[in-house]
Write a protein that holds these residues in place. Structure first.
Motif, PDB file in Angstrom:
ATOM      1  N   SER A 103       0.925  -1.281  -0.295  1.00 25.45           N
ATOM      2  CA  SER A 103      -0.433   0.461  -0.141  1.00 25.45           C
ATOM      3  C   SER A 103       0.990   1.610   0.261  1.00 25.45           C
ATOM      4  O   SER A 103       0.519   2.190  -0.676  1.00 25.45           O
ATOM      5  CB  SER A 103      -0.722   0.076   1.031  1.00 25.45           C
ATOM      6  OG  SER A 103      -1.944  -0.888   1.004  1.00 25.45           O
ATOM      7  N   LEU A 115       2.407   2.189  -3.599  1.00 27.09           N
ATOM      8  CA  LEU A 115       1.203   2.348  -4.332  1.00 27.09           C
ATOM      9  C   LEU A 115       0.042   3.639  -4.231  1.00 27.09           C
ATOM     10  O   LEU A 115      -0.096   4.468  -5.302  1.00 27.09           O
ATOM     11  CB  LEU A 115      -0.511   1.319  -4.186  1.00 27.09           C
ATOM     12  CG  LEU A 115       0.088   0.216  -4.363  1.00 27.09           C
ATOM     13  CD1 LEU A 115      -1.259  -0.968  -4.596  1.00 27.09           C
ATOM     14  CD2 LEU A 115       0.790  -0.215  -6.021  1.00 27.09           C
ATOM     15  N   GLU A 124       5.399  -0.865 -10.874  1.00 28.04           N
ATOM     16  CA  GLU A 124       5.020  -2.277 -10.914  1.00 28.04           C
ATOM     17  C   GLU A 124       5.715  -2.914  -9.974  1.00 28.04           C
ATOM     18  O   GLU A 124       6.862  -3.134  -9.211  1.00 28.04           O
ATOM     19  CB  GLU A 124       5.318  -2.440 -11.959  1.00 28.04           C
ATOM     20  CG  GLU A 124       4.857  -4.181 -12.085  1.00 28.04           C
ATOM     21  CD  GLU A 124       5.837  -5.114 -13.493  1.00 28.04           C
ATOM     22  OE1 GLU A 124       6.457  -6.084 -13.386  1.00 28.04           O
ATOM     23  OE2 GLU A 124       4.988  -4.734 -14.497  1.00 28.04           O
ATOM     24  N   ILE A 143      -4.618  -3.975   1.388  1.00 22.39           N
ATOM     25  CA  ILE A 143      -4.774  -3.797   0.092  1.00 22.39           C
ATOM     26  C   ILE A 143      -5.661  -3.074  -1.243  1.00 22.39           C
ATOM     27  O   ILE A 143      -5.801  -2.311  -1.946  1.00 22.39           O
ATOM     28  CB  ILE A 143      -3.978  -5.076  -0.313  1.00 22.39           C
ATOM     29  CG1 ILE A 143      -2.737  -4.547  -0.264  1.00 22.39           C
ATOM     30  CG2 ILE A 143      -3.156  -4.101  -2.318  1.00 22.39           C
ATOM     31  CD1 ILE A 143      -1.633  -5.675  -0.375  1.00 22.39           C
ATOM     32  N   ARG A 144      -6.581  -3.583  -1.695  1.00 18.98           N
ATOM     33  CA  ARG A 144      -8.122  -3.569  -2.151  1.00 18.98           C
ATOM     34  C   ARG A 144      -8.038  -2.228  -1.480  1.00 18.98           C
ATOM     35  O   ARG A 144      -9.037  -1.613  -2.295  1.00 18.98           O
ATOM     36  CB  ARG A 144      -9.109  -4.921  -1.827  1.00 18.98           C
ATOM     37  CG  ARG A 144      -8.756  -5.836  -2.059  1.00 18.98           C
ATOM     38  CD  ARG A 144      -9.434  -6.960  -2.010  1.00 18.98           C
ATOM     39  NE  ARG A 144      -9.305  -8.310  -2.764  1.00 18.98           N
ATOM     40  CZ  ARG A 144      -9.585  -9.158  -1.879  1.00 18.98           C
ATOM     41  NH1 ARG A 144     -10.408  -9.071  -0.795  1.00 18.98           N
ATOM     42  NH2 ARG A 144      -9.139 -10.615  -2.089  1.00 18.98           N
ATOM     43  N   VAL A 180      -6.031   0.371  -3.684  1.00 17.01           N
ATOM     44  CA  VAL A 180      -6.556   0.255  -4.524  1.00 17.01           C
ATOM     45  C   VAL A 180      -8.304   1.120  -5.158  1.00 17.01           C
ATOM     46  O   VAL A 180      -7.446   2.171  -6.315  1.00 17.01           O
ATOM     47  CB  VAL A 180      -6.591  -0.840  -5.217  1.00 17.01           C
ATOM     48  CG1 VAL A 180      -7.150  -0.825  -6.410  1.00 17.01           C
ATOM     49  CG2 VAL A 180      -5.586  -1.851  -5.556  1.00 17.01           C
ATOM     50  N   VAL A 200      -4.984   1.515 -11.440  1.00 16.76           N
ATOM     51  CA  VAL A 200      -4.582   0.653 -11.378  1.00 16.76           C
ATOM     52  C   VAL A 200      -5.161  -0.036 -11.268  1.00 16.76           C
ATOM     53  O   VAL A 200      -6.133  -0.656 -11.982  1.00 16.76           O
ATOM     54  CB  VAL A 200      -4.874   0.870 -10.116  1.00 16.76           C
ATOM     55  CG1 VAL A 200      -4.053  -0.342  -8.521  1.00 16.76           C
ATOM     56  CG2 VAL A 200      -4.691   2.094  -9.044  1.00 16.76           C
ATOM     57  N   ASP A 201      -3.875  -1.221 -12.099  1.00 15.51           N
ATOM     58  CA  ASP A 201      -3.794  -2.521 -13.176  1.00 15.51           C
ATOM     59  C   ASP A 201      -3.741  -3.735 -11.605  1.00 15.51           C
ATOM     60  O   ASP A 201      -2.870  -3.816 -10.906  1.00 15.51           O
ATOM     61  CB  ASP A 201      -2.948  -3.013 -13.618  1.00 15.51           C
ATOM     62  CG  ASP A 201      -3.840  -2.098 -14.987  1.00 15.51           C
ATOM     63  OD1 ASP A 201      -4.768  -1.779 -15.322  1.00 15.51           O
ATOM     64  OD2 ASP A 201      -3.191  -1.541 -15.845  1.00 15.51           O
ATOM     65  N   THR A 202      -4.905  -4.312 -10.841  1.00 13.58           N
ATOM     66  CA  THR A 202      -4.538  -5.423 -10.036  1.00 13.58           C
ATOM     67  C   THR A 202      -4.847  -6.855 -10.375  1.00 13.58           C
ATOM     68  O   THR A 202      -5.540  -6.938 -11.536  1.00 13.58           O
ATOM     69  CB  THR A 202      -5.920  -5.313  -8.677  1.00 13.58           C
ATOM     70  OG1 THR A 202      -6.474  -6.093  -9.403  1.00 13.58           O
ATOM     71  CG2 THR A 202      -5.264  -4.070  -9.014  1.00 13.58           C
ATOM     72  N   TRP A 260       0.695  -5.758  -8.516  1.00  7.55           N
ATOM     73  CA  TRP A 260      -0.955  -4.048  -8.360  1.00  7.55           C
ATOM     74  C   TRP A 260       0.483  -3.317  -9.579  1.00  7.55           C
ATOM     75  O   TRP A 260       1.623  -3.357  -9.981  1.00  7.55           O
ATOM     76  CB  TRP A 260      -0.253  -3.701  -7.538  1.00  7.55           C
ATOM     77  CG  TRP A 260      -0.973  -4.827  -6.555  1.00  7.55           C
ATOM     78  CD1 TRP A 260      -2.309  -4.900  -5.790  1.00  7.55           C
ATOM     79  CD2 TRP A 260      -0.263  -5.987  -5.892  1.00  7.55           C
ATOM     80  NE1 TRP A 260      -2.841  -5.840  -5.601  1.00  7.55           N
ATOM     81  CE2 TRP A 260      -1.448  -6.307  -5.344  1.00  7.55           C
ATOM     82  CE3 TRP A 260       1.025  -6.018  -5.469  1.00  7.55           C
ATOM     83  CZ2 TRP A 260      -0.977  -6.735  -3.980  1.00  7.55           C
ATOM     84  CZ3 TRP A 260       0.763  -6.998  -4.772  1.00  7.55           C
ATOM     85  CH2 TRP A 260       0.148  -7.860  -4.333  1.00  7.55           C
ATOM     86  N   ARG A 261      -0.098  -2.403 -10.599  1.00  9.35           N
ATOM     87  CA  ARG A 261       0.543  -1.536 -11.134  1.00  9.35           C
ATOM     88  C   ARG A 261      -0.011  -0.195 -11.156  1.00  9.35           C
ATOM     89  O   ARG A 261      -1.183  -0.322 -11.376  1.00  9.35           O
ATOM     90  CB  ARG A 261       0.605  -1.832 -12.743  1.00  9.35           C
ATOM     91  CG  ARG A 261       1.662  -3.253 -13.282  1.00  9.35           C
ATOM     92  CD  ARG A 261       1.587  -3.627 -14.982  1.00  9.35           C
ATOM     93  NE  ARG A 261       2.103  -4.834 -14.995  1.00  9.35           N
ATOM     94  CZ  ARG A 261       1.767  -5.962 -15.358  1.00  9.35           C
ATOM     95  NH1 ARG A 261       0.554  -5.657 -14.835  1.00  9.35           N
ATOM     96  NH2 ARG A 261       2.475  -6.935 -15.393  1.00  9.35           N
TER      97      ARG A 261
END
Length: 446
Positions: free
Chosen positions: A191, A194, A205, A219-220, A223, A233-235, A245-246
């Motif tokens: 986190s 991110l 990344e 983490i969700r 995001v 954000v890509d998960t 995670w990106r």
């Protein structure tokens, strides 16, 4: 130096003489408040946080961001957006982003969110930012954030400790890019990277290479909050690679955000209904949330209660019986102390699994729970990744808290059913749950 009286005082935990029947207004979520403060500070425009939690951890976060140049103005209004307190008013924080600057000194206290979320922010500052905190903070793992930031282009002096105290030499920007980390000891490592990543030149990344990943719901939450302020954000959940995670670089929007009640801090009050066979209403319980505390509905129902989620909140009712449970708490480790307290009062054994990482929290929570419950006559055994609890008749005594807010509330839960329990340093609950003693005695009508 004389000891702080608050750390040595003993608080007689109230004993419940009848079933609880109460409405408890739980303050805002620490996890949401501190993430929102970071995101608002990195935004391209001002934002509002309504009904934020005012506790030690959140005030440390706000104070640290102010040290780095962010404007945070506190107001109290009677607008509907801030409604929810008993008098109809609500506190709001106006966050005014500014150029992050050093030199600055940050006191993290013993707040995991502050010590982990802010070094990436400090890497974006123009000048050095020194981080220090309570003695226990020196023992908590920080290497995942430190090592990752170095890979991403930051300069950090920590004398090779991988822990506090340390200085981040901010250069006004950070390259970013791809980094591998082992977040087995804390999902906050993920986190932390991110939250600031949209401001990195290349974004980030993050690849988790550890064997386990605790507290995935947190983490969700990170995001979801990033996406709500415009980040891409890509998960793994959105079709990406597992444990990757990106975050794409880009500007963050200012928001007008109302903070949800802290569902993990609702735990002792729900437990009171379960332990006393009573009924507790928690207003404004969200229908959809990423807070791990939402899982209390499932866990405490399995342990003997029932719940109803309505528009106005959550009503939880105890049946008069408490059942043991075999449960994996890996995603919701912060709930372990309260569940252990209830399990010590159950009619059958319990096994709490998946929480080896709790040995690295505010204190070694597994060792502390074992010692304190057993000293009241309990039968708790540590396992490799949790606790096994065999209920026995408990007696009064001193329940030590180790400067850990969730130990204090666990002791209070036991005190409902066991006369003569005294909580050492109940003031430590101010870390995330201000005025807990008043809320607790108010619930009991004391």
């Amino acid at each position: 130096m004389a000891p702080n009286p608050a750390h040595t005082a003993l608080w007689p935990a109230p004993h419940a003489s009848e079933a609880v029947a109460a409405t408890v207004h739980v303050p805002g979520s620490k996890s949401v408040t501190n993430r929102a403060l970071v995101l608002a500070s990195l935004a391209s425009e001002p934002g509002w946080l309504r009904r934020p939690l005012r506790s030690r951890d959140t005030l440390l976060m706000a104070g640290a961001l102010r040290e780095m140049g962010v404007g945070i103005e506190e107001t109290v209004s009677s607008s509907s957006s801030g409604a929810g307190s008993p008098d109809g008013t609500g506190e709001a924080w106006r966050v005014l982003p500014a150029g992050l600057r050093g030199p600055a000194t940050v006191d993290v206290g013993n707040a995991g969110t502050v010590m982990r979320f802010l070094p990436p922010v400090a890497a974006l500052a123009d000048g050095p930012v020194r981080f220090d905190g309570d003695p226990r903070s020196y023992e908590r793992p920080l290497h995942g954030v430190i090592d990752a930031l170095r890979v991403l282009g930051a300069r950090i002096d920590d004398d090779g400790r991988g822990a506090l105290p340390l200085t981040v030499h901010g250069g006004g920007a950070l390259d970013g890019g791809t980094v591998e980390i082992d977040a087995s000891s804390s999902s906050q490592f993920v986190s932390a990277l991110l939250l600031s990543a949209p401001r990195f030149n290349q974004g980030v990344e993050v690849r988790h290479i550890g064997s386990t990943l605790p507290s995935v719901p947190h983490i969700r939450m990170t995001v979801d909050m990033l996406r709500a302020v415009g980040a891409q954000v890509d998960t793994p959940e959105s079709g990406g690679e597992p444990n990757v995670w990106r975050v794409t670089p880009g500007a963050l929007l200012g928001r007008d955000l109302t903070i949800e009640p802290d569902l993990s801090n609702a735990q002792p009050f729900l437990a009171a209904a379960l332990v006393t066979g009573g009924r507790v209403l928690i207003p404004d319980w969200p229908a959809r949330t990423t807070q791990p505390g939402d899982r209390l509905r499932e866990i405490f129902t399995e342990m003997g209660g029932s719940c109803e989620l309505a528009d106005y909140g959550l009503v939880f009712t105890g049946s008069g019986a408490i059942h043991g449970i075999d449960v994996d708490l890996g995603d919701v480790g912060e709930l372990t102390p309260g569940i252990a307290a209830v399990a010590a009062l159950a009619d059958s054994p319990s096994t709490l699994r998946g929480v080896a990482h709790l040995r690295l929290h505010e204190t070694d929570r597994l060792a502390a729970l074992t010692k304190e419950i057993n000293e009241l006559g309990g039968d708790v055994t540590e396992t490799a990744d949790g606790l096994h609890i065999r209920p026995r008749r408990l007696h009064g005594g001193i329940f030590h808290t180790y400067d850990d807010h969730r130990m204090a509330t666990a002791g209070a839960i036991i005190g409902l059913a066991v006369e003569g329990v005294q909580i050492e340093n109940v003031a430590t609950t101010a870390k995330t749950l201000p005025d807990f003693p008043e809320l607790w005695t108010g619930m009991l009508g004391v």
